[in-house]
Write a protein that holds these residues in place. Sequence first.
Motif, PDB file in Angstrom:
ATOM      1  N   UNK B 515      -9.547   9.014  11.900  1.00  0.00           N
ATOM      2  CA  UNK B 515      -9.056  10.161  11.151  1.00  0.00           C
ATOM      3  C   UNK B 515      -9.447  10.034   9.699  1.00  0.00           C
ATOM      4  N   UNK B 516      -9.599  11.181   9.066  1.00  0.00           N
ATOM      5  CA  UNK B 516      -9.876  11.174   7.635  1.00  0.00           C
ATOM      6  C   UNK B 516      -8.597  11.495   6.907  1.00  0.00           C
ATOM      7  N   UNK B 517      -8.282  10.665   5.942  1.00  0.00           N
ATOM      8  CA  UNK B 517      -7.041  10.892   5.219  1.00  0.00           C
ATOM      9  C   UNK B 517      -7.358  11.186   3.764  1.00  0.00           C
ATOM     10  N   UNK B 518      -6.695  12.202   3.238  1.00  0.00           N
ATOM     11  CA  UNK B 518      -6.855  12.549   1.829  1.00  0.00           C
ATOM     12  C   UNK B 518      -5.467  12.634   1.238  1.00  0.00           C
ATOM     13  N   UNK B 519      -5.340  12.159   0.014  1.00  0.00           N
ATOM     14  CA  UNK B 519      -4.032  12.284  -0.601  1.00  0.00           C
ATOM     15  C   UNK B 519      -4.031  13.445  -1.579  1.00  0.00           C
ATOM     16  N   UNK B 520      -3.033  14.305  -1.459  1.00  0.00           N
ATOM     17  CA  UNK B 520      -2.917  15.455  -2.374  1.00  0.00           C
ATOM     18  C   UNK B 520      -1.566  15.376  -3.050  1.00  0.00           C
ATOM     19  N   UNK B 521      -1.590  15.347  -4.352  1.00  0.00           N
ATOM     20  CA  UNK B 521      -0.295  15.342  -5.050  1.00  0.00           C
ATOM     21  C   UNK B 521      -0.344  14.520  -6.322  1.00  0.00           C
ATOM     22  N   UNK B 522       0.838  14.172  -6.801  1.00  0.00           N
ATOM     23  CA  UNK B 522       0.950  13.384  -8.040  1.00  0.00           C
ATOM     24  C   UNK B 522       0.411  11.983  -7.746  1.00  0.00           C
ATOM     25  N   UNK B 523      -0.352  11.481  -8.677  1.00  0.00           N
ATOM     26  CA  UNK B 523      -1.000  10.192  -8.446  1.00  0.00           C
ATOM     27  C   UNK B 523       0.015   9.087  -8.184  1.00  0.00           C
ATOM     28  N   UNK B 524      -0.289   8.210  -7.286  1.00  0.00           N
ATOM     29  CA  UNK B 524       0.633   7.153  -6.909  1.00  0.00           C
ATOM     30  C   UNK B 524       0.403   5.909  -7.746  1.00  0.00           C
ATOM     31  N   UNK B 525       1.492   5.239  -8.091  1.00  0.00           N
ATOM     32  CA  UNK B 525       1.355   3.973  -8.799  1.00  0.00           C
ATOM     33  C   UNK B 525       1.023   2.885  -7.792  1.00  0.00           C
ATOM     34  N   UNK B 526       0.561   1.731  -8.329  1.00  0.00           N
ATOM     35  CA  UNK B 526       0.233   0.611  -7.443  1.00  0.00           C
ATOM     36  C   UNK B 526       1.443   0.196  -6.631  1.00  0.00           C
ATOM     37  N   UNK B 527       2.596   0.216  -7.253  1.00  0.00           N
ATOM     38  CA  UNK B 527       3.829  -0.161  -6.560  1.00  0.00           C
ATOM     39  C   UNK B 527       4.066   0.789  -5.389  1.00  0.00           C
ATOM     40  N   UNK B 528       3.882   2.075  -5.674  1.00  0.00           N
ATOM     41  CA  UNK B 528       4.126   3.067  -4.628  1.00  0.00           C
ATOM     42  C   UNK B 528       3.148   2.897  -3.473  1.00  0.00           C
ATOM     43  N   UNK B 529       1.889   2.566  -3.819  1.00  0.00           N
ATOM     44  CA  UNK B 529       0.893   2.362  -2.758  1.00  0.00           C
ATOM     45  C   UNK B 529       1.326   1.205  -1.861  1.00  0.00           C
ATOM     46  N   UNK B 530       1.719   0.079  -2.478  1.00  0.00           N
ATOM     47  CA  UNK B 530       2.150  -1.055  -1.678  1.00  0.00           C
ATOM     48  C   UNK B 530       3.362  -0.696  -0.848  1.00  0.00           C
ATOM     49  N   UNK B 531       4.233   0.113  -1.458  1.00  0.00           N
ATOM     50  CA  UNK B 531       5.450   0.537  -0.771  1.00  0.00           C
ATOM     51  C   UNK B 531       5.101   1.302   0.507  1.00  0.00           C
ATOM     52  N   UNK B 532       4.249   2.282   0.359  1.00  0.00           N
ATOM     53  CA  UNK B 532       3.882   3.110   1.518  1.00  0.00           C
ATOM     54  C   UNK B 532       3.201   2.262   2.588  1.00  0.00           C
ATOM     55  N   UNK B 533       2.291   1.379   2.151  1.00  0.00           N
ATOM     56  CA  UNK B 533       1.603   0.528   3.122  1.00  0.00           C
ATOM     57  C   UNK B 533       2.575  -0.339   3.896  1.00  0.00           C
ATOM     58  N   UNK B 534       3.532  -0.928   3.170  1.00  0.00           N
ATOM     59  CA  UNK B 534       4.478  -1.809   3.854  1.00  0.00           C
ATOM     60  C   UNK B 534       5.316  -1.033   4.855  1.00  0.00           C
ATOM     61  N   UNK B 535       5.723   0.162   4.469  1.00  0.00           N
ATOM     62  CA  UNK B 535       6.519   0.973   5.389  1.00  0.00           C
ATOM     63  C   UNK B 535       5.669   1.396   6.586  1.00  0.00           C
ATOM     64  N   UNK B 536       4.459   1.845   6.289  1.00  0.00           N
ATOM     65  CA  UNK B 536       3.594   2.334   7.374  1.00  0.00           C
ATOM     66  C   UNK B 536       3.284   1.212   8.360  1.00  0.00           C
ATOM     67  N   UNK B 537       3.219  -0.018   7.859  1.00  0.00           N
ATOM     68  CA  UNK B 537       2.867  -1.114   8.762  1.00  0.00           C
ATOM     69  C   UNK B 537       3.947  -1.375   9.792  1.00  0.00           C
ATOM     70  N   UNK B 538       5.153  -0.862   9.527  1.00  0.00           N
ATOM     71  CA  UNK B 538       6.227  -1.057  10.501  1.00  0.00           C
ATOM     72  C   UNK B 538       6.124  -0.065  11.653  1.00  0.00           C
ATOM     73  N   UNK B 539       5.240   0.900  11.488  1.00  0.00           N
ATOM     74  CA  UNK B 539       5.172   1.945  12.522  1.00  0.00           C
ATOM     75  C   UNK B 539       3.897   1.765  13.332  1.00  0.00           C
ATOM     76  N   UNK B 540       3.991   2.100  14.610  1.00  0.00           N
ATOM     77  CA  UNK B 540       2.802   1.985  15.466  1.00  0.00           C
ATOM     78  C   UNK B 540       2.042   3.290  15.576  1.00  0.00           C
ATOM     79  N   UNK B 541       2.525   4.309  14.902  1.00  0.00           N
ATOM     80  CA  UNK B 541       1.889   5.620  15.004  1.00  0.00           C
ATOM     81  C   UNK B 541       0.472   5.571  14.430  1.00  0.00           C
ATOM     82  N   UNK B 562      14.647   0.089   7.648  1.00  0.00           N
ATOM     83  CA  UNK B 562      13.620   1.053   8.060  1.00  0.00           C
ATOM     84  C   UNK B 562      13.955   1.618   9.441  1.00  0.00           C
ATOM     85  N   UNK B 563      13.683   2.906   9.590  1.00  0.00           N
ATOM     86  CA  UNK B 563      14.083   3.583  10.819  1.00  0.00           C
ATOM     87  C   UNK B 563      13.023   4.638  11.162  1.00  0.00           C
ATOM     88  N   UNK B 564      12.336   4.466  12.279  1.00  0.00           N
ATOM     89  CA  UNK B 564      11.315   5.458  12.631  1.00  0.00           C
ATOM     90  C   UNK B 564      11.897   6.462  13.610  1.00  0.00           C
TER      91      UNK B 564
END
Lengths: 53, 807
Positions: B515-541, B562-564
């Motif tokens: 899949x191709x992913x594009x981010x649209x919106x307010x720019x994310x800080x490095x902290x936020x990027x790590x945050x999203x990655x860590x959360x996403x890694x808990x999901x198998x989707x 965390x709750x999926x």
Amino acid sequence: MVKIIILLLGVSLCVALFFLFAFLWSVNDGQYDDEYGPPRRILFENKKQNIRK
Amino acid sequence: MFRKSEVKPIIECYHCGDECLLPILFNGRSFCCNGCKTVFELLESHQLCEYYNLENHPGVKLKEGSDKRFLYLDREDVRANLIYFSDQRTSHVRFLIPQMHCVSCLYLLENLSKMNSAILQSQVDFDKRKVNIAFSHDLVSLRQIVQLLTEIGYEPYISYNDLQVKEAKNPNRKIIYKLGVAGFCFANIMLLSFPEYLGLDILKDPEITYTFRALIISLSLPVIFYSASEFFINSWIGIKNRFINIDAPVSIAIIVTFLRSIYDLLTNSSPGFLDSMSGIVFFMLLGRYFQSKTKDSLDFNRDYKSYFPVSVNKLTVNVETPLLLNEISKNDILRIRNLETIPVDGILISEMADIDYSFITGESASCRIRKGALLYQGGRVLGESVDLTAIKQFDKNAFVDLWNSTAKNSKLEHRSVIHQFSHYFSYAVFSIAIVTAIYWAFIDSKKILDSATSVLIIACPCLLLLASSFTNGFLISLFAKYGLYFKNYLGIERMAQCDQIVFDKTGTLTMDHSMEVKYIGIELTEYEKSLISSIASKSTHPYSKSISLLLMAQKKITIQEVNEIPGEGIYAVVNNQIVLLGSKNFVGDTSQESSLYASEVYFKIDQLIKGRFAISQKLRNNIAVSFKTLEMKKVHVLSGDKTESVKEVLSKIPISISYKAACTPMDKVEYIKELSGQGSKVIMVGDGLNDAGALNWAYLGVSVMNENFSFSPGSDALLEGNQMYRIPQFLKLARFGQKTIKIVFAYSFIYNFIGLAYAVTGHLKPLVAAILMPISSLSIIFLSFFALKVYEIKFGKLKNVNILQSS
């Protein structure tokens, strides 16, 4: 004298027939089924395996 | 344009060769994921690192899946059907492993005994992609063997049919035996004929001459009664069906030659034409054999059963028992895991489910289902595993009905143009023979038989048959070399005749799992990027993985809670902030603009919706560039997806395309029928079950094989997914192939004319025939070979073009 050539002909045909049967037998035995594996398999470096059929 | 210094050097995974976005280092080597690293560790611990020396990046990426799907292999009945030989201590089993592709695979699969000493021996039949394993059944179970194979990336493909019926071994070797006999006899007859051509005189050496002639006649008997039998049988079948195919004039030529030669030999009038006859039989058989070679390991006749796994686990009081599909009964509770297929219609017991129906309907967005709602057979579970109550048996579902309703009575047996051509040829030859006979009847009646039979002997359509069969044979292997596998050579002819092409969208024009992913919106800080990655890694989707890959964040942040929620999103608490990752509804966005993308994952931190990840399907490599050269009257795209999705994908391909969105499988069939009704010959290219009907009804059906060897519907040809961009080239090649056959035909007429000149004047000597035959046959073979070779060199230049991806 002339009969020699007929004898030779007979012998050579027999030899050729032998090879024909060898070919037919090897096809029947499945030796031509996989063309990829056998040439590469012999080049593997392997310690002698204990093969039991 | 990219300058060399701007491009980061790509780190390739030592195991599988994929690009490592976040390299995992081990033992001084980089791996793209944990799976690859695990396989490496496993192989290293068993001293099997030769695997990596024989070939670069030989590894196969591990497929996700739980071990519980192999429970059915412990069943007695399953074992009995899979194991083909068993004695007191050892058993032998044969598996199909489509993932094997190189010499390293061969090495590893034949050294399984090093990984588990209970495996005694394993031998690979590479052409068929099969491995025979002999093992001590007391020390290791069938299931453990399959699990071992899966751990190293070579999960066997076990289909429903394997479990029902014992494998029947029936290789078609008849034609090779006939070839061997014909070749032997041809060579020896030639050898024995030459003395008479070159001066052996029957008066001077009667004994030798008679012996030679006797031998020649006896050697010709196997040729005419055994090797040439298929020509006679085929022409007889044709005549019974009131159709003269090309085997008919060929058979006549063979019979006439044989009879004339016997007559001549017995009446001492000439040495006979048996050498030419056996030679031409040999070459024609060779052509036939060559034309019929198709890839052994591919199955062109897959039906819907191959799409499903062979077993599903039934839940009885928290214990999972494996059931075969035909054993599922109403009210059974079934557990389906992530990426597994739902085998029967059922009612959802779990709270929520996220189901992907793209293979059935073509819709790329997954469906969110709540407890109590219906789940349909054929959908794929995403994310958390799902429990459901079966409401029907396997064979009684709408899916199966759909499959059966889109099937067609097998395509009218396509008659190759060669057979139609043979009609004209036969009439022409007979006319010439009759005219010749009449002519000589008036001039010199002794020559009637001689000249008439000579005409029938020399004006053999054999050369035409040779021309077409060798060209077709070369074409089949040329196509296969570049990733398009035909069921038989007739498909190539059909491809050349098509003038319109229809594509499916999901999985055909777009990549199946990327899949191709594009981010649209307010720019994310490095902290936020790590945050999203860590959360996403808990999901198998699957979306989670794509998002992580886009962000490429390094740090891992510990998550408090965390709750999926399947089908909605992920709810997490980190550092006392509430973070939501999920659908528009989930994060509470109420804006009305409709989405342009297949799916969007919104990111909300502490009440602020910062932006969203727009996920769209990735177009297959190089299509945008190569389809500009597509030479078709019209190009169509049919999809089960919504219009916006279709438009979005089509916008990336710069040619004019007619499309229809939201198609059901029946809609696709109707579309094809309508185009065909207008007189067009249509190629259908599709990959999913929703294309199966359309593939059947199109003039040529091309099924797309995905990288992970999952199901492709039965069709006339199979295309490797990553070779999709070659379709314009394939079309050109098919058309060129037809032209080549015509050119070679024309060339063969030269020999026919020369020969006829001799025949009509009553001068056809066996020596002349014996010389013309091999020269004409061999030159035809070489001509078609070189015509295609030259084309390939021009065509192959496109193989190594590095096309930079736009965007």
